[in-house]
Design an enzyme around this catalytic site. Sequence first.
Site, PDB file in Angstrom:
ATOM      1  N   LYS A  28     -10.693  15.851  11.505  1.00  0.00           N
ATOM      2  CA  LYS A  28      -9.330  15.452  11.144  1.00  0.00           C
ATOM      3  C   LYS A  28      -8.439  16.682  11.270  1.00  0.00           C
ATOM      4  O   LYS A  28      -8.610  17.660  10.532  1.00  0.00           O
ATOM      5  CB  LYS A  28      -9.280  14.919   9.714  1.00  0.00           C
ATOM      6  CG  LYS A  28      -7.876  14.558   9.234  1.00  0.00           C
ATOM      7  CD  LYS A  28      -7.897  14.006   7.820  1.00  0.00           C
ATOM      8  CE  LYS A  28      -6.483  13.794   7.282  1.00  0.00           C
ATOM      9  NZ  LYS A  28      -5.700  12.844   8.090  1.00  0.00           N
ATOM     10  N   HIS A  86       5.301   9.809  16.379  1.00  0.00           N
ATOM     11  CA  HIS A  86       5.180  11.130  15.770  1.00  0.00           C
ATOM     12  C   HIS A  86       5.179  12.290  16.773  1.00  0.00           C
ATOM     13  O   HIS A  86       5.975  13.222  16.665  1.00  0.00           O
ATOM     14  CB  HIS A  86       3.893  11.210  14.941  1.00  0.00           C
ATOM     15  CG  HIS A  86       3.835  10.248  13.805  1.00  0.00           C
ATOM     16  ND1 HIS A  86       4.868  10.073  12.912  1.00  0.00           N
ATOM     17  CD2 HIS A  86       2.863   9.402  13.408  1.00  0.00           C
ATOM     18  CE1 HIS A  86       4.521   9.163  12.005  1.00  0.00           C
ATOM     19  NE2 HIS A  86       3.315   8.739  12.298  1.00  0.00           N
ATOM     20  N   HIS A  89       7.040  10.720   8.624  1.00  0.00           N
ATOM     21  CA  HIS A  89       6.461  11.619   7.616  1.00  0.00           C
ATOM     22  C   HIS A  89       5.905  12.904   8.227  1.00  0.00           C
ATOM     23  O   HIS A  89       5.765  13.912   7.536  1.00  0.00           O
ATOM     24  CB  HIS A  89       5.393  10.898   6.799  1.00  0.00           C
ATOM     25  CG  HIS A  89       4.129  10.599   7.554  1.00  0.00           C
ATOM     26  ND1 HIS A  89       3.946   9.432   8.273  1.00  0.00           N
ATOM     27  CD2 HIS A  89       2.982  11.301   7.691  1.00  0.00           C
ATOM     28  CE1 HIS A  89       2.741   9.437   8.812  1.00  0.00           C
ATOM     29  NE2 HIS A  89       2.136  10.551   8.478  1.00  0.00           N
ATOM     30  N   ASP A 109       0.810  -1.207   0.000  1.00  0.00           N
ATOM     31  CA  ASP A 109       0.000   0.000   0.000  1.00  0.00           C
ATOM     32  C   ASP A 109       0.852   1.270   0.000  1.00  0.00           C
ATOM     33  O   ASP A 109       0.541   2.241  -0.693  1.00  0.00           O
ATOM     34  CB  ASP A 109      -0.925  -0.025   1.229  1.00  0.00           C
ATOM     35  CG  ASP A 109      -2.027   1.016   1.143  1.00  0.00           C
ATOM     36  OD1 ASP A 109      -2.810   0.965   0.183  1.00  0.00           O
ATOM     37  OD2 ASP A 109      -2.084   1.890   2.034  1.00  0.00           O
ATOM     38  N   LEU A 110       1.927   1.290   0.766  1.00  0.00           N
ATOM     39  CA  LEU A 110       2.743   2.500   0.876  1.00  0.00           C
ATOM     40  C   LEU A 110       3.353   2.884  -0.465  1.00  0.00           C
ATOM     41  O   LEU A 110       3.397   4.056  -0.825  1.00  0.00           O
ATOM     42  CB  LEU A 110       3.845   2.296   1.916  1.00  0.00           C
ATOM     43  CG  LEU A 110       4.760   3.501   2.158  1.00  0.00           C
ATOM     44  CD1 LEU A 110       3.998   4.644   2.821  1.00  0.00           C
ATOM     45  CD2 LEU A 110       5.964   3.109   3.013  1.00  0.00           C
ATOM     46  N   THR A 111       3.810   1.895  -1.220  1.00  0.00           N
ATOM     47  CA  THR A 111       4.446   2.179  -2.509  1.00  0.00           C
ATOM     48  C   THR A 111       3.479   2.839  -3.469  1.00  0.00           C
ATOM     49  O   THR A 111       3.809   3.850  -4.107  1.00  0.00           O
ATOM     50  CB  THR A 111       5.000   0.884  -3.125  1.00  0.00           C
ATOM     51  OG1 THR A 111       5.944   0.311  -2.226  1.00  0.00           O
ATOM     52  CG2 THR A 111       5.677   1.163  -4.455  1.00  0.00           C
TER      53      THR A 111
END
EC number: 1.1.1.49
Length: 510
Positions: free
Chosen positions: A364, A259, A195, A20-22
């Site tokens: 969000k 994070h 990220h 999924d990340l790719t």
Amino acid sequence: MPSRTAASDCLIVIFGASGDLTKRKLIPALYDLYHAKLLTNNFAVMGISRTSYSDDQFRDYLKKHAKQFSKHFDEQTWKEFAPRLHYHAGDSTKSEAFPEIKSRMCELAAEHDTGDNSLFYLSVAPRLYDSIIENIGRHDMVTEGRAWCSINREQQSWQRIIVEKPFGRDLKSAAHLNRVLGRVFEDDSVFRIDHYLGKETVQNLMVFRFANAIFEPIWNRTYIDHVQITAAETVGVEGRGGYYDGPDGGAMRDMIQSHLLNVMALVAMEPPVTMRADHIRQENTKVLTAVREIRPEVVSKAAVRGQYVAGSHGGKPAIGFLEEEGVDAGSRTETYAALQVFVDNWRWQGVPFYLRSGKRLPAKTTEIVVYFKPTPHSLFRGVSGMNDLTPNQIVINVQPDEGIRLRFEGKVPGIGMKIKSVVMDFDYAEQFQADPPEAYATLLLDAMRGDQTLYKQREEIEQAWRIVQPVLDAWEANRDETIPTYPAGSWGPPAADIMLARDSRHWRIP
């Protein structure tokens, strides 16, 4: 801030390329960098996974996702970009697969004239990290170290590795992974990615603090009452229930350790000597090292967990975490976590930092809120509006509406004295008329440049685990306790509000 060094020629090797990340992040980010002409002409991507694809099938698979997730997709640029994408089917955890992997890398390096520069990306499950790293070392795919005895070190090739989170699942496993990496790569070739640190507003924190004389003198315990850092998500586990409910999941590991503690370090750091990566990361590490140990007897007051149950979100019914696919019926994994920490140093002694993150919350948003202390004397006592004044605040919106807001008090126009809170608003996109790159684009470019400023040091990783480990241990030791719940669409369990209410504070509702 990242340097202006140009990206080097290189072959990017993605382990776990069918994942999924790719398709959602890495290839769209690389495509956007290519579209912006920030990459050299001599680069290529080699994806590795067990799924059987030809090069053309791999390109077709990625194209539809690039259309969806890239910021600047167009057919002509994709036609130029796609021939640089290649695929190799193999099990990278097996040593016997690496002679073919190494041979294929050599072929692609010659075809695209990338030289011997290689950027490895671990986009695989954490349990596979050790074997892949060890195989890279076992098959002599890293020449790092030979540059130190070279006559012309500037002309030497490099091999770097990007490691995705989670970086360990506890302090012990994180330290082990650091040792495994250290046996193959020099530390300045290891890029531990977060990220969040690639987001424009997070990077702007240092400029905001250290380039503005009006803020730096008041950025301390004398003027600041407390700091809140919130990362709220409206979604649930999005089909990843099996992973999230596994040993690496939960809000404390997934968000606060990975994070938010690093964002807190940027808020609290001392001015670095220079803007060099090692100087900036030294100051971040000092902050995390100074965080007070959370002793077992204070865990119940310093940490809160919760799990969402059925509720309403956006006017529609929402199921609870235990009803999500892949989640164990008796799961005790927290989908919400809040943590109070103190930084025991000269600047921040006695100032609490509150960190929280949760799924299925009403909005969000990721934001940093700095609450200032009230004035030492209430000069306007009895004036209309003075009984319920909100403390002065600086609100730094990391996403989705990047910007900085300063909230202070002003007189309402008209006869008589009436006071009301007003807001000065700096909107990042509106002010600069800019379209900031996605975080992964920024971070990938930095790795190709060799700039580690926005990546984590090994000690930062271990210190962050040191901070949360007593909480994780206490929660594990009390598995018989009922985990607090909160309805989907609410702002978390009541215990999180109680945490702040003990000190006459409350969470800011974005």
